[in-house]
Write an enzyme that holds these catalytic residues in place. Structure first.
Site, PDB file in Angstrom:
ATOM      1  N   SER A 108      -6.145 -11.221  37.047  1.00 46.97           N
ATOM      2  CA  SER A 108      -7.178 -10.509  37.797  1.00 46.97           C
ATOM      3  C   SER A 108      -6.605  -9.252  38.449  1.00 46.97           C
ATOM      4  O   SER A 108      -5.414  -9.173  38.747  1.00 46.97           O
ATOM      5  CB  SER A 108      -7.760 -11.432  38.871  1.00 46.97           C
TER       6      SER A 108
ATOM      7  N   HIS B  20     -27.728  -2.220  -8.017  1.00 44.16           N
ATOM      8  CA  HIS B  20     -28.429  -1.769  -6.816  1.00 44.16           C
ATOM      9  C   HIS B  20     -29.566  -0.819  -7.205  1.00 44.16           C
ATOM     10  O   HIS B  20     -30.687  -0.926  -6.692  1.00 44.16           O
ATOM     11  CB  HIS B  20     -27.460  -1.038  -5.865  1.00 44.16           C
TER      12      HIS B  20
ATOM     13  N   GLU C 284     -22.673   5.865  -6.285  1.00 46.89           N
ATOM     14  CA  GLU C 284     -21.631   4.885  -5.957  1.00 46.89           C
ATOM     15  C   GLU C 284     -21.245   4.019  -7.146  1.00 46.89           C
ATOM     16  O   GLU C 284     -20.370   3.171  -7.041  1.00 46.89           O
ATOM     17  CB  GLU C 284     -22.075   3.992  -4.793  1.00 46.89           C
TER      18      GLU C 284
ATOM     19  N   ASN D  49      -5.170 -19.322  32.802  1.00 49.21           N
ATOM     20  CA  ASN D  49      -3.809 -18.805  32.873  1.00 49.21           C
ATOM     21  C   ASN D  49      -3.397 -18.217  31.517  1.00 49.21           C
ATOM     22  O   ASN D  49      -4.186 -18.166  30.574  1.00 49.21           O
ATOM     23  CB  ASN D  49      -2.835 -19.889  33.344  1.00 49.21           C
TER      24      ASN D  49
ATOM     25  N   GLN E  74      -5.173 -27.034  25.445  1.00 48.54           N
ATOM     26  CA  GLN E  74      -5.722 -28.149  24.670  1.00 48.54           C
ATOM     27  C   GLN E  74      -7.250 -28.186  24.743  1.00 48.54           C
ATOM     28  O   GLN E  74      -7.919 -28.608  23.787  1.00 48.54           O
ATOM     29  CB  GLN E  74      -5.118 -29.487  25.105  1.00 48.54           C
TER      30      GLN E  74
ATOM     31  N   TYR F 167     -14.892 -22.600  29.672  1.00 44.33           N
ATOM     32  CA  TYR F 167     -13.666 -23.125  30.287  1.00 44.33           C
ATOM     33  C   TYR F 167     -13.644 -22.713  31.757  1.00 44.33           C
ATOM     34  O   TYR F 167     -13.799 -21.531  32.084  1.00 44.33           O
ATOM     35  CB  TYR F 167     -12.412 -22.602  29.590  1.00 44.33           C
TER      36      TYR F 167
ATOM     37  N   GLN G 191      -8.040 -10.029  45.746  1.00 46.55           N
ATOM     38  CA  GLN G 191      -7.585 -10.144  44.358  1.00 46.55           C
ATOM     39  C   GLN G 191      -6.152 -10.636  44.277  1.00 46.55           C
ATOM     40  O   GLN G 191      -5.792 -11.410  43.391  1.00 46.55           O
ATOM     41  CB  GLN G 191      -7.704  -8.793  43.654  1.00 46.55           C
TER      42      GLN G 191
ATOM     43  N   ASP H  67     -18.246 -11.422  43.039  1.00 45.53           N
ATOM     44  CA  ASP H  67     -17.611 -12.670  42.608  1.00 45.53           C
ATOM     45  C   ASP H  67     -18.540 -13.867  42.765  1.00 45.53           C
ATOM     46  O   ASP H  67     -18.413 -14.844  42.032  1.00 45.53           O
ATOM     47  CB  ASP H  67     -16.343 -12.927  43.421  1.00 45.53           C
TER      48      ASP H  67
ATOM     49  N   GLU I 265     -10.423  -4.032  36.127  1.00 43.54           N
ATOM     50  CA  GLU I 265     -11.443  -5.082  36.087  1.00 43.54           C
ATOM     51  C   GLU I 265     -12.485  -4.812  37.175  1.00 43.54           C
ATOM     52  O   GLU I 265     -13.682  -4.800  36.922  1.00 43.54           O
ATOM     53  CB  GLU I 265     -10.777  -6.431  36.307  1.00 43.54           C
ATOM     54  N   HIS I 266     -12.025  -4.604  38.402  1.00 43.93           N
ATOM     55  CA  HIS I 266     -12.896  -4.269  39.532  1.00 43.93           C
ATOM     56  C   HIS I 266     -12.498  -2.902  40.071  1.00 43.93           C
ATOM     57  O   HIS I 266     -11.313  -2.637  40.279  1.00 43.93           O
ATOM     58  CB  HIS I 266     -12.750  -5.285  40.665  1.00 43.93           C
TER      59      HIS I 266
ATOM     60  N   HIS J 159      -5.528 -14.368  43.965  1.00 46.43           N
ATOM     61  CA  HIS J 159      -5.877 -15.084  42.733  1.00 46.43           C
ATOM     62  C   HIS J 159      -4.656 -15.712  42.085  1.00 46.43           C
ATOM     63  O   HIS J 159      -4.719 -16.820  41.544  1.00 46.43           O
ATOM     64  CB  HIS J 159      -6.556 -14.138  41.739  1.00 46.43           C
TER      65      HIS J 159
END
Length: 426
Positions: A232, A414, A409, A208, A185, A123, A254, A355, A321-322, A257
């Site tokens: 971000s 087994h 067990e 988003n 969607q 995406y 940043q 980036d 994140e960074h 963003h």
């Protein structure tokens, strides 16, 4: 922006909190969208596209559109995208693992091999910032891993077109199918499959809060995702040798963003703190997205601490994140960094390099998930299968141990699977 001088550790828990998003209403919306797509397929996608993006007649990107995109991009941008692809390819190709066969017991051989995830979905956000760089970050390792189907969804603009740089990068990096579908969607379509969009096994990419929620919802249908995500973020640690104008530029890179992005600035120097804030006030005036950056800064913190060690400790709690270490002796602090998506060392390692073109991946854990998730890598596009070979002698070497454990067990079958072979072996 909020400024703090020497906050106590009792305050750190509050200062490391992200802005809270309202999830209940979003969850209901996502469930409705998935239901529509599951019931009506492509028709639902066309209707939702008309509602949120643009009225289109066909969700598939045509060969002619891709060819036109190639002509629309100037040569400088083509060369930049090609150089970025090359660096990203070199770094991610280095992550391929050689098969190692291990003899754990005499004539008991175990090993592990990688297999590409056959069908992956990517995406790519459009809208205010069409992230063609993210096409490179996701499609390049997918192609290197050997994924057979690489499906890309991205929203059209108000005229029903896709940004030509996105189409160019997708074609360059081996994307197999392209669709003009955005938002939740698009995630629903790749999760469920429609008449046009194939169902995939794993979904990658930022978006988003609706896209993020849709990716989380997709897991209920057995589809994997790259990682949980949020807005971000960047955390900068600076000492007295840091360059305030550089720090300000990194923080704003940043902040622009989105209005829900967050930046954190930690420093041991009051003069660097004050000068960085002054630089932000000046630099933000020149940004086309200054209103968005200003809203982001209202969620952000500028903090004076007495040692870099405390700043590292704060950063590990925040798990950014960074992380940028704008410090003189950054090497000594590397072993202390426990939680971060990607780290940038020294005054000249700007976050923008990662980036776009240095080679590392910019699809990274946000919202504190760097405590338990890694950024996207070649491993994100493969799964690992273990193999083993046990000879007659090997089973004899292990058999008694297996029988004892199985009996303890209470799993008689087994035990018998070993016993019957050992008897045959005699």
């Amino acid at each position: 922006m909020k400024m703090y001088q020497y906050p106590s550790k009792d305050q750190w828990a509050e200062l490391t909190q992200r802005p809270v998003l309202q999830k209940q209403e979003i969850s209901e919306t996502i469930a409705n969208i998935f239901s529509l797509v599951e019931t009506n397929g492509d028709a639902a996608l066309l209707e939702l596209s008309k509602k949120f993006d643009a009225e289109i007649n066909n969700i598939s990107v045509s060969k002619e559109e891709i060819e036109r995109a190639y002509e629309m991009i100037n040569e400088d941008l083509k060369k930049a995208i090609q150089q970025a692809k090359e660096n990203i390819s070199v770094f991610h190709a280095s992550q391929k693992e050689e098969v190692q066969k291990i003899e754990t017991t005499k004539e008991v051989i175990c090993w592990r091999e990688s297999r590409a995830i056959e069908k992956v979905g990517i995406y790519i956000p459009g809208g205010t910032a069409p992230l063609f760089s993210t096409v490179l970050m996701l499609a390049v390792p997918a192609q290197l891993a050997g994924c057979k189907e690489i499906v890309l969804c991205t929203p059209p603009d108000k005229n029903g077109n896709i940004n030509p740089a996105i189409l160019y990068a997708a074609q360059l990096c081996g994307v197999t199918q392209l669709f003009k579908v955005g938002g939740a969607q698009a995630i629903a379509a790749m999760t469920l499959g429609t008449e046009s969009i194939p169902q995939v096994y794993k979904i990658f990419g930022p978006g988003n809060q609706y896209v993020v929620a849709a990716k989380e919802y997709a897991q209920q249908y057995g589809v994997s995702i790259d990682m949980p995500a949020g807005p971000s973020e960047v955390l900068v640690i600076a000492d007295e040798k840091a360059v305030p104008s550089f720090c300000a530029a990194d923080l704003l890179s940043q902040a622009e963003h989105g209005s829900d992005s967050q930046v954190i600035f930690l420093t041991t120097s009051l003069s660097v703190l004050n000068e960085t804030i002054r630089e932000i006030d000046e630099q933000i005036k020149l940004l086309p997205r200054n209103e968005m950056a200003q809203q982001s800064l209202s969620n952000s913190h500028f903090i004076l601490l007495d040692t870099i060690e405390k700043a590292i400790e704060f950063s590990n709690l925040y798990a950014p994140e960074h992380l940028i270490l704008a410090t003189e002796n950054f090497e000594k602090y590397i072993p202390d960094i426990q939680n971060a998506g990607s780290v940038f060392l020294g005054n000249y390692s700007c976050e923008s390099a990662g980036d776009y073109v240095s080679g590392t991946n910019h699809t990274l854990p946000t919202n504190g998930f760097a405590k338990n998730y890694s950024g996207v890598s070649l491993d994100s596009f493969v799964k690992k299968i273990t193999f083993q070979y046990v000879s007659k002698k090997g089973l004899k070497n292990l058999g008694k141990t297996i029988e004892i454990m199985a009996q303890a067990e209470g799993l008689a079958a087994h035990k018998n699977a070993v016993t019957i072979r050992l008897k045959k072996n005699i």
